[in-house]
Enzyme design. Structure first.
Site, PDB file in Angstrom:
ATOM      1  N   HIS A  21     -46.220 -56.518 -11.994  1.00 47.47           N
ATOM      2  CA  HIS A  21     -45.907 -55.356 -11.161  1.00 47.47           C
ATOM      3  C   HIS A  21     -46.918 -54.230 -11.387  1.00 47.47           C
ATOM      4  CE1 HIS A  21     -41.923 -56.734  -9.673  1.00 47.47           C
ATOM      5  NE2 HIS A  21     -42.059 -57.541 -10.717  1.00 47.47           N
ATOM      6  N   ASP A 118     -42.193 -49.312  -6.685  1.00 40.88           N
ATOM      7  CA  ASP A 118     -42.051 -50.765  -6.721  1.00 40.88           C
ATOM      8  C   ASP A 118     -40.738 -51.181  -6.037  1.00 40.88           C
ATOM      9  OD1 ASP A 118     -43.092 -53.241  -8.585  1.00 40.88           O
ATOM     10  OD2 ASP A 118     -40.920 -53.307  -8.330  1.00 40.88           O
TER      11      ASP A 118
END
Ligand code: UDP
Ligand code: UDP
Length: 462
Positions: A21, A118
């Site tokens: 991520h 995210d």
């Protein structure tokens, strides 16, 4: 990417947990900076892995113009969260500290035009940015196809009484190739609640209320999925989608010694890595080692024995055993530490990549035109492996199953497939074409470059 937009807007970025991520956020920050955008990068602190904290410190020392802010994480009051995965647990820690974002965002100067966060944080962060009347964009760090599953998953799950009948068979989404039931991340098929399942449900629903969705993919490999996202039939009321990938590598971590690779003939070495958070069973690791020796191919193998790097303190000899260590001598190089994968994949000696198909690893193989042998281990990786096969970049032996499935895959079988990969000239030439198309997407006037410019223009109006 290059460009000379003057007086660029200021945006804040907030990644989630794990290298898979963090890496696309770092690349996004570098691309935005190159396009004249002022970036503030908010880092959840502390990180779970050493790889993340080291990457961040190298990154900030290279990109001095990017401002760093810490989101100081609070300990969980109720740590009884249903997951065995420390990275999913860390998502939850970040989510429950999200309220601390408000004062950070309000204090930024000049004021920010948007926050990009995210997908695993969407449902807790969007209410915060809404309260501040700040546009919120979500960076989806996997493929467009996976984003469709993510966005529509909440419509597929049933009630406790009815069961998840939509998930008892392959998933057919519009005119796309179906997603086989066996490719769906296993926790999503479990009856009981678990963290992955609740993330899919909550964040997938909430993402439709964001100002836009950025996906690290590009038109020529995911045209159909991107068309399904934009036609509004499958996922209704979706904000604009920006396919801005493949986010190009930004080399700020150079310096490892690749002397052994320098001595190998061009295209002769197989690189084996299962990413930053997957530890195979020792039995499977040893079968893999046996397969590598039998394949008669030179190899560079990164072994991981624990999910989180700081806990991975066993010696290589303990993991592989004396017999295997001896057989490996003179045939390949085995390491048990972090290697900069970008640098490895760009090396002329590398001719193949045995990979778990994490989305960043797929993008990196594409970027360097390295043919893949896919062995998905968890999560989105089977859906990624299918795409790798369809675009002609690699092979996938589907009956190997998920890593961790029983029985273990035997060395003889692994060796055969490695020989097949390394000898496949068609795959090599196809991989070169895939690389060229990917690079064109982010060049000036490429499809992803244009989307980037559209996005930045939108921020200028806020
Ligand atoms: N990576 C690396 N060295 C390693 C292992 C991983 O540089 O030894 C990088 C890799 O290049 C990629 C990221 O870490 O950018 C891993 O992300 P990916 O999506 O491939 O898989 P994950 O680790 O999330 O399973
Ligand atoms: N996991 C991982 N990397 C990922 C996703 C999951 O290491 O990218 C691990 C995680 O630690 C968790 C397990 O995989 O314990 C869940 O695996 P799986 O998706 O196969 O579900 P299971 O049915 O085994 O719970």
């Amino acid at each position: 990417m290059s460009g000379d937009l003057k007086l660029g807007p200021h945006v804040a970025l907030l990644p989630s947990s794990g290298m898979g991520h963090l890496t696309p956020f770092i690349r996004l920050a570098a691309s935005l900076t190159a396009l004249g955008v002022q970036v503030t990068f908010i880092t959840p602190h502390p990180t779970l892995s050493l790889a993340e904290s080291e990457s961040l410190s190298h990154f900030f020392s290279t990109f001095a113009q990017i401002t760093r802010k810490h989101l100081h994480l609070l300990p969980l009051d109720n740590p009884s969260v249903n997951t065995e995965d420390p990275f999913y647990y860390h998502f939850e820690v970040i989510r429950r500290s999200s309220h601390l974002l408000s004062p950070i965002l309000s204090s930024l100067s000049p004021p920010v035009s948007a926050l990009i966060t995210d997908m695993s944080l969407a449902s807790t962060v969007i209410p915060i940015t809404d309260a501040l009347r700040l546009p919120n964009y979500v960076l989806f760090t996997s493929s467009a196809k996976m984003s469709i599953l993510f966005l529509s998953f909440h419509t597929m799950v049933g009630t406790k009484a009815s069961g998840d009948s939509n998930l008892m068979k392959d998933v057919q989404i519009s005119s796309l190739e179906p997603i086989a039931r066996s490719w769906i991340p296993p926790p999503l098929l479990h009856d009981d609640d678990n963290l992955l399942k609740s993330y899919f449900i909550e964040n997938g629903k909430k993402m439709t209320e964001s100002s836009g969705i950025l996906i690290n993919t590009y038109e020529s490999i995911e045209h159909e999925s991107l068309a399904v996202l934009s036609d509004g039939k499958v996922v209704k009321k979706l904000p604009p989608v920006f396919a801005i990938g493949p986010l190009p590598p930004c080399n700020f971590q150079k310096g490892q010694s690749l002397a052994w690779l320098d001595d190998q003939p061009a295209g002769s070495v197989l690189y084996i890595s299962f990413g930053s958070r997957t530890a195979m069973s020792r039995e499977q690791i040893r079968e893999l080692g046996d397969g590598l020796v039998r394949s008669d191919t030179g190899f560079l193998w990164v072994v991981k024995d624990k999910k989180v790097d700081v806990e991975d303190d066993s010696e290589l000899i303990e993991v592989l055993g004396h017999g295997l260590m001896e057989r490996i001598q003179g045939r390949g190089l085995v390491v048990k530490n972090w290697l900069n994968q970008e640098e490895v994949l760009s090396h002329q000696a590398i001719g193949g990549f045995l990979s778990h198909c994490g989305w960043n690893s797929v993008n990196e193989a594409i970027w360097h035109g390295v043919p893949m042998l896919s062995w998905p281990q968890h999560g989105d990786q089977k859906i990624n492996a299918d795409l790798v096969e369809r675009i002609g970049l690699g092979m996938w032996v589907e009956n190997w199953g998920w890593g961790g499935d029983e029985p273990v895959v035997k060395g003889e079988e692994i060796a055969e497939r490695i020989k097949e990969l390394m000898g496949n000239q068609l795959l090599r030439s196809r991989a070169t074409l895939v690389r060229e198309e990917a690079r064109m997407a982010v060049r000036a006037d490429g499809s992803s470059y244009k989307k980037f410019i559209d996005l930045i223009e939108t921020w200028k109006t806020f």
